[in-house]
Write an enzyme that holds these catalytic residues in place. Structure first.
Site, PDB file in Angstrom:
ATOM      1  N   LEU A   6      43.729  23.090  57.712  1.00 54.43           N
ATOM      2  CA  LEU A   6      43.313  22.697  56.370  1.00 54.43           C
ATOM      3  C   LEU A   6      43.840  23.721  55.372  1.00 54.43           C
ATOM      4  O   LEU A   6      43.468  24.897  55.430  1.00 54.43           O
ATOM      5  CB  LEU A   6      41.790  22.614  56.277  1.00 54.43           C
ATOM      6  CG  LEU A   6      41.116  21.456  57.002  1.00 54.43           C
ATOM      7  CD1 LEU A   6      39.610  21.484  56.761  1.00 54.43           C
ATOM      8  CD2 LEU A   6      41.679  20.126  56.538  1.00 54.43           C
ATOM      9  N   SER A   8      44.242  24.828  51.347  1.00 51.59           N
ATOM     10  CA  SER A   8      43.654  24.632  50.018  1.00 51.59           C
ATOM     11  C   SER A   8      44.631  24.950  48.897  1.00 51.59           C
ATOM     12  O   SER A   8      44.368  24.627  47.738  1.00 51.59           O
ATOM     13  CB  SER A   8      42.427  25.531  49.870  1.00 51.59           C
ATOM     14  OG  SER A   8      42.817  26.896  49.876  1.00 51.59           O
ATOM     15  N   CYS A 100      29.257  20.288  51.906  1.00 54.44           N
ATOM     16  CA  CYS A 100      30.698  20.046  51.809  1.00 54.44           C
ATOM     17  C   CYS A 100      31.359  20.384  53.143  1.00 54.44           C
ATOM     18  O   CYS A 100      32.219  19.649  53.627  1.00 54.44           O
ATOM     19  CB  CYS A 100      31.301  20.887  50.687  1.00 54.44           C
ATOM     20  SG  CYS A 100      33.068  20.588  50.438  1.00 54.44           S
ATOM     21  N   GLY A 123      40.778  28.631  56.700  1.00 55.28           N
ATOM     22  CA  GLY A 123      40.783  30.013  56.232  1.00 55.28           C
ATOM     23  C   GLY A 123      39.407  30.563  55.956  1.00 55.28           C
ATOM     24  O   GLY A 123      39.265  31.514  55.176  1.00 55.28           O
ATOM     25  N   CYS A 195      32.225  26.679  45.594  1.00 58.74           N
ATOM     26  CA  CYS A 195      33.400  26.085  46.236  1.00 58.74           C
ATOM     27  C   CYS A 195      33.505  24.600  45.924  1.00 58.74           C
ATOM     28  O   CYS A 195      34.569  24.103  45.608  1.00 58.74           O
ATOM     29  CB  CYS A 195      33.309  26.305  47.747  1.00 58.74           C
ATOM     30  SG  CYS A 195      34.510  25.379  48.711  1.00 58.74           S
TER      31      CYS A 195
END
EC number: 2.8.1.13
Length: 354
Positions: A6, A8, A100, A123, A195
């Site tokens: 994943l 970002s 989330c 991360g 976040c």
């Protein structure tokens, strides 16, 4: 081994990808999760993903790794945004980042790609240990950046599929790696705040969904009206910032939801109102504590853990007794339990006691 990473667009997830490549893994595909709805963004902030995607593309090009953008906008609204709104309506303080992770990054995303990959890499600052197929979530080496609080509601099944390469690195070390290998985003600033909001301001998010409603700010000790506010949903117990009154500092001590009243106290009186006992419910145990020895709790994200004892009550309610008082225990927030550096799980705060 097939691996999904994943990304970002930030430095942390990019270094996580680099770490996996350095370890010799070749069958890797990256994903960027698109979550915000366009009609909300047109009102409450700039598009949070255009710059992100540019960096994701640049990083994947550098390492010659394929990437895909996955839209989880509907799932995000249904599983996270609606939860936050409903909690705010009833006067609670939500913790959307927890959901989330549980419901989107490792929930809806898992539902779409889980069966196709052996490992999901992110991360996050945390560690996962596997002891004879018994998975343990632990705090990261960098206690300031540690994100185990937000990962506390994952299931053991979810954790068994995850890998966090940054768990044994400090943020300073990650920045050094980014510069050493000349990452395209090596100078990109860390994201700040919540976040789940990205670049969107929290108050703007609340205003968009719940609007504004004038109410009184009252001094708890005297009953004197000191000013007005724009809605109880903008405030949380223990809050100091945003109370624009003289003769402070002032702290929120109570919210009257029915009458839209915010009660406040000055710093001297506020410090006398700390609590060390409260009830929690809706518990998610990754691993249950074997005893009360070396048990500690986090009431909010951050470095501080407070030693505690817990008592199991009826109806899955747990009584928490902190060794020292805390001054911002708010219903709706989450209490996360630890034994040494292992994150055992967490529960939602139901009410304060003494």
């Amino acid at each position: 081994m097939k691996i999904a990473v994943l990304l970002s667009g930030g430095v942390d997830s990019s270094v996580a990808l680099y770490t996996m490549i350095q370890k010799g893994y070749k069958n890797i595909k990256c994903y960027y999760l698109k979550i915000w709805l366009e009609d909300e963004l047109s009102y409450i902030g700039e598009c949070p993903w255009e710059e992100d995607i540019n960096y994701v593309e640049a990083v994947c090009t550098k390492f010659n790794v394929p990437y895909e953008i996955i839209s989880l906008q509907d799932e995000y609204y249904k599983r996270v945004v609606t939860y936050a709104i409903e909690e705010l309506k009833i006067g609670n303080t939500p913790s959307p980042d927890i959901f989330c992770n549980q419901r989107i990054k490792f929930g809806a995303f898992f539902d779409k790609i889980n069966e196709h990959y052996d490992l999901i890499v992110t991360g996050h600052y945390a560690k996962i240990e596997n002891k004879n197929n018994h998975y343990i979530l632990k705090q990261a080496k960098d206690k300031i950046k540690d994100q185990s609080y937000f990962l506390s509601h994952l299931s053991r099944e979810q954790i068994s599929k995850l890998h966090f390469p940054l768990g044994d690195l400090l943020k300073t070390e990650i920045r050094q790696i980014a510069h050493k290998i000349d990452l395209p985003n090596k100078n990109r600033k860390d994201s700040q705040g919540i976040c789940f909001l990205g670049k969107i301001k929290y108050d703007e998010f609340i205003k968009y969904h719940l609007g504004e409603l004038k109410g009184n700010i009252i001094e708890q000790e005297t009953g004197k009206i000191l000013g007005t506010h724009n809605g109880y949903w903008f405030f949380t117990i223990g809050q100091r910032k945003g109370i624009k009154l003289s003769h402070g500092p002032w702290f929120v001590t109570e919210k009257d939801i029915q009458n839209n009243i915010i009660y406040i106290s000055n710093s001297v009186n506020y410090l006398a109102q700390g609590k060390h006992q409260f009830l929690v419910h809706k518990t998610n145990w990754i691993n249950k504590p074997v005893n009360n020895i070396d048990l500690s709790a986090k009431i909010r994200h951050g470095e501080k853990k407070i030693k505690c004892k817990i008592e199991m009550l009826k109806n899955d309610i747990i009584k928490v007794d902190l060794e020292e008082k805390d001054y911002g225990i708010s219903p709706g927030q989450f209490c996360i339990f630890y034994q040494e550096d292992e994150c055992l799980g967490g529960a939602q705060i139901l009410q304060t006691l003494t």
